[in-house]
Write a protein that holds these residues in place. Structure first.
Motif, PDB file in Angstrom:
ATOM      1  N   ASP A 133       0.856  -1.175   0.000  1.00  0.00           N
ATOM      2  CA  ASP A 133       0.000   0.000   0.000  1.00  0.00           C
ATOM      3  C   ASP A 133       0.898   1.232   0.000  1.00  0.00           C
ATOM      4  O   ASP A 133       1.713   1.428   0.903  1.00  0.00           O
ATOM      5  CB  ASP A 133      -0.890  -0.016   1.246  1.00  0.00           C
ATOM      6  CG  ASP A 133      -1.812   1.188   1.350  1.00  0.00           C
ATOM      7  OD1 ASP A 133      -1.601   2.167   0.615  1.00  0.00           O
ATOM      8  OD2 ASP A 133      -2.738   1.146   2.166  1.00  0.00           O
ATOM      9  N   ASP A 134       0.775   2.072  -1.015  1.00  0.00           N
ATOM     10  CA  ASP A 134       1.679   3.211  -1.187  1.00  0.00           C
ATOM     11  C   ASP A 134       1.748   4.130   0.029  1.00  0.00           C
ATOM     12  O   ASP A 134       2.759   4.787   0.259  1.00  0.00           O
ATOM     13  CB  ASP A 134       1.267   4.042  -2.412  1.00  0.00           C
ATOM     14  CG  ASP A 134       1.786   3.455  -3.706  1.00  0.00           C
ATOM     15  OD1 ASP A 134       2.631   2.548  -3.640  1.00  0.00           O
ATOM     16  OD2 ASP A 134       1.334   3.904  -4.774  1.00  0.00           O
TER      17      ASP A 134
ATOM     18  N   ALA B 190       3.773   5.846   5.424  1.00  0.00           N
ATOM     19  CA  ALA B 190       3.587   7.259   5.748  1.00  0.00           C
ATOM     20  C   ALA B 190       2.718   7.445   6.983  1.00  0.00           C
ATOM     21  O   ALA B 190       2.768   8.490   7.627  1.00  0.00           O
ATOM     22  CB  ALA B 190       2.957   7.988   4.560  1.00  0.00           C
ATOM     23  N   LEU B 191       1.934   6.425   7.329  1.00  0.00           N
ATOM     24  CA  LEU B 191       1.036   6.513   8.475  1.00  0.00           C
ATOM     25  C   LEU B 191       1.654   5.947   9.748  1.00  0.00           C
ATOM     26  O   LEU B 191       1.045   5.993  10.811  1.00  0.00           O
ATOM     27  CB  LEU B 191      -0.265   5.777   8.170  1.00  0.00           C
ATOM     28  CG  LEU B 191      -1.066   6.302   6.979  1.00  0.00           C
ATOM     29  CD1 LEU B 191      -2.298   5.434   6.752  1.00  0.00           C
ATOM     30  CD2 LEU B 191      -1.470   7.746   7.189  1.00  0.00           C
TER      31      LEU B 191
ATOM     32  N   SER C 206      11.626   5.057   2.010  1.00  0.00           N
ATOM     33  CA  SER C 206      11.483   6.461   2.417  1.00  0.00           C
ATOM     34  C   SER C 206      10.750   6.644   3.739  1.00  0.00           C
ATOM     35  O   SER C 206      10.201   7.715   4.005  1.00  0.00           O
ATOM     36  CB  SER C 206      10.784   7.276   1.312  1.00  0.00           C
ATOM     37  OG  SER C 206      11.540   7.259   0.130  1.00  0.00           O
ATOM     38  N   TYR C 207      10.758   5.627   4.596  1.00  0.00           N
ATOM     39  CA  TYR C 207      10.179   5.791   5.922  1.00  0.00           C
ATOM     40  C   TYR C 207      11.032   6.758   6.730  1.00  0.00           C
ATOM     41  O   TYR C 207      12.250   6.584   6.854  1.00  0.00           O
ATOM     42  CB  TYR C 207      10.119   4.436   6.634  1.00  0.00           C
ATOM     43  CG  TYR C 207       9.663   4.519   8.080  1.00  0.00           C
ATOM     44  CD1 TYR C 207       8.378   4.939   8.392  1.00  0.00           C
ATOM     45  CD2 TYR C 207      10.527   4.191   9.123  1.00  0.00           C
ATOM     46  CE1 TYR C 207       7.960   5.027   9.713  1.00  0.00           C
ATOM     47  CE2 TYR C 207      10.115   4.262  10.441  1.00  0.00           C
ATOM     48  CZ  TYR C 207       8.828   4.677  10.734  1.00  0.00           C
ATOM     49  OH  TYR C 207       8.416   4.768  12.046  1.00  0.00           O
ATOM     50  N   ASP C 208      10.426   7.804   7.279  1.00  0.00           N
ATOM     51  CA  ASP C 208      11.187   8.799   8.028  1.00  0.00           C
ATOM     52  C   ASP C 208      10.717   8.939   9.472  1.00  0.00           C
ATOM     53  O   ASP C 208      10.964   9.944  10.125  1.00  0.00           O
ATOM     54  CB  ASP C 208      11.149  10.159   7.331  1.00  0.00           C
ATOM     55  CG  ASP C 208       9.730  10.687   7.121  1.00  0.00           C
ATOM     56  OD1 ASP C 208       8.778   9.941   7.393  1.00  0.00           O
ATOM     57  OD2 ASP C 208       9.590  11.841   6.690  1.00  0.00           O
ATOM     58  N   GLY C 209      10.041   7.903   9.971  1.00  0.00           N
ATOM     59  CA  GLY C 209       9.595   7.914  11.352  1.00  0.00           C
ATOM     60  C   GLY C 209      10.653   7.378  12.305  1.00  0.00           C
ATOM     61  O   GLY C 209      11.821   7.187  11.950  1.00  0.00           O
ATOM     62  N   VAL C 210      10.246   7.122  13.544  1.00  0.00           N
ATOM     63  CA  VAL C 210      11.147   6.649  14.591  1.00  0.00           C
ATOM     64  C   VAL C 210      11.315   5.134  14.499  1.00  0.00           C
ATOM     65  O   VAL C 210      10.332   4.410  14.348  1.00  0.00           O
ATOM     66  CB  VAL C 210      10.608   7.028  15.985  1.00  0.00           C
ATOM     67  CG1 VAL C 210      11.427   6.360  17.089  1.00  0.00           C
ATOM     68  CG2 VAL C 210      10.604   8.544  16.162  1.00  0.00           C
TER      69      VAL C 210
ATOM     70  N   GLN D  56       0.038  10.931  -4.219  1.00  0.00           N
ATOM     71  CA  GLN D  56      -0.920  10.441  -3.221  1.00  0.00           C
ATOM     72  C   GLN D  56      -0.185  10.026  -1.950  1.00  0.00           C
ATOM     73  O   GLN D  56      -0.596  10.373  -0.834  1.00  0.00           O
ATOM     74  CB  GLN D  56      -1.705   9.252  -3.765  1.00  0.00           C
ATOM     75  CG  GLN D  56      -2.678   8.655  -2.742  1.00  0.00           C
ATOM     76  CD  GLN D  56      -3.296   7.349  -3.211  1.00  0.00           C
ATOM     77  OE1 GLN D  56      -2.910   6.814  -4.261  1.00  0.00           O
ATOM     78  NE2 GLN D  56      -4.240   6.827  -2.455  1.00  0.00           N
ATOM     79  N   LYS D  57       0.910   9.306  -2.109  1.00  0.00           N
ATOM     80  CA  LYS D  57       1.691   8.882  -0.951  1.00  0.00           C
ATOM     81  C   LYS D  57       2.278  10.083  -0.225  1.00  0.00           C
ATOM     82  O   LYS D  57       2.277  10.158   1.009  1.00  0.00           O
ATOM     83  CB  LYS D  57       2.812   7.943  -1.402  1.00  0.00           C
ATOM     84  CG  LYS D  57       3.679   7.412  -0.270  1.00  0.00           C
ATOM     85  CD  LYS D  57       4.700   6.429  -0.812  1.00  0.00           C
ATOM     86  CE  LYS D  57       5.577   5.888   0.308  1.00  0.00           C
ATOM     87  NZ  LYS D  57       6.566   4.898  -0.194  1.00  0.00           N
ATOM     88  N   LEU D  58       2.764  11.059  -0.988  1.00  0.00           N
ATOM     89  CA  LEU D  58       3.348  12.246  -0.375  1.00  0.00           C
ATOM     90  C   LEU D  58       2.311  13.058   0.393  1.00  0.00           C
ATOM     91  O   LEU D  58       2.615  13.635   1.442  1.00  0.00           O
ATOM     92  CB  LEU D  58       3.997  13.120  -1.448  1.00  0.00           C
ATOM     93  CG  LEU D  58       5.365  12.645  -1.923  1.00  0.00           C
ATOM     94  CD1 LEU D  58       5.805  13.431  -3.142  1.00  0.00           C
ATOM     95  CD2 LEU D  58       6.398  12.769  -0.814  1.00  0.00           C
TER      96      LEU D  58
END
Length: 243
Positions: A51-52, A56-57, A80-84, A183-185
């Motif tokens: 799932d694109d 991001a969530l 491109s995951y930029d979370g913790v 959409q992902k962005l």
């Protein structure tokens, strides 16, 4: 307040359920709304990542690096995951600490249900909740063909969808093409001061100098088209974010 999405990846079901319970308890105590999803098999995580907008969530990823999830942190960073990312393991293998460093992990915590280890995990997890909320996010990480860019959100002018599943980001200092969709962005940048202006463009509201019915002008002089269906929401975003 939006919920923080947290995932835990561990093939040991006892530890998976045990630490999930601890995370829920800490979130309840701190008054942090959260959604928690557990993975005991990497194929389930990979399926969800198709799932694109899934990654991001996710705000926090807790992973056991000793075993079948060893490659998970590097994989999500490439997506491109930029979370913790928080490592949680019985392992004391230096290689796992190196992997945590390479994946830009927030911390590495030793497993254990004794008072000392539980206290440390609860403390680190509580700090990671604060870090995830503060990230909201100060920068994004994008990558293409093994090259990574960490770009401060405040430096971004706009994103342009160029070809199928490719996006160009224009920012103070240059530009960079990377695989993604607008959409992902939109999900990654939700509530971070960006607005869709056109089927092919997302702009940073702080970079907008003037808005017209068919185009806008950025502070750097670039002109961006404004689609008729996006004009009303764009005006609302400008009024909201440009104080």
């Amino acid at each position: 307040m939006d919920k923080l999405r947290i995932i835990i990846c561990d093939e040991n079901r006892v530890d998976l359920e045990g630490y999930a319970k601890i995370c829920r308890s800490v979130c309840d105590r701190c008054g942090v709304p959260m959604e928690l999803k557990l993975y005991s098999n990497p194929s389930e995580l990979l399926f969800d990542m198709k799932d694109d907008v899934y990654l991001a969530l996710v705000s926090i990823m807790i992973v056991e690096p000793e075993g079948i999830f060893a490659s998970a942190p590097a994989t999500v960073r490439k997506e491109s995951y930029d979370g913790v990312i928080l490592y949680l393991s019985h392992s004391t293998d230096p290689e796992h600490y190196h992997q945590a460093f390479d994946a830009d992990a927030y911390n590495f915590v030793q497993k254990g249900y004794d008072a000392k280890n539980l206290t440390r995990f609860q403390s680190v997890f509580e700090l990671s909740l604060q870090a995830a909320k503060q990230l909201e996010r100060q920068y994004i990480v994008v990558s293409c063909a093994g090259e990574y860019k960490q770009i401060e959100v405040k430096d971004i002018y706009y994103f342009e969808g160029t070809t199928d599943h490719m996006v160009r980001v224009e920012y103070a200092g240059g530009s960079f093409n990377f695989p993604s969709t607008l959409q992902k962005l939109e999900e990654r940048l939700r509530n971070r001061g960006f607005a869709r202006t056109h089927r092919s463009f997302i702009v940073a509201v702080d970079a907008v100098h003037q808005v017209g019915s068919s185009e806008l002008i950025l502070n750097n002089g670039h002109k961006i088209p404004v689609g008729r269906n996006y004009y009303a929401s764009l005006r609302s975003a400008v009024e909201r974010w440009q104080l």
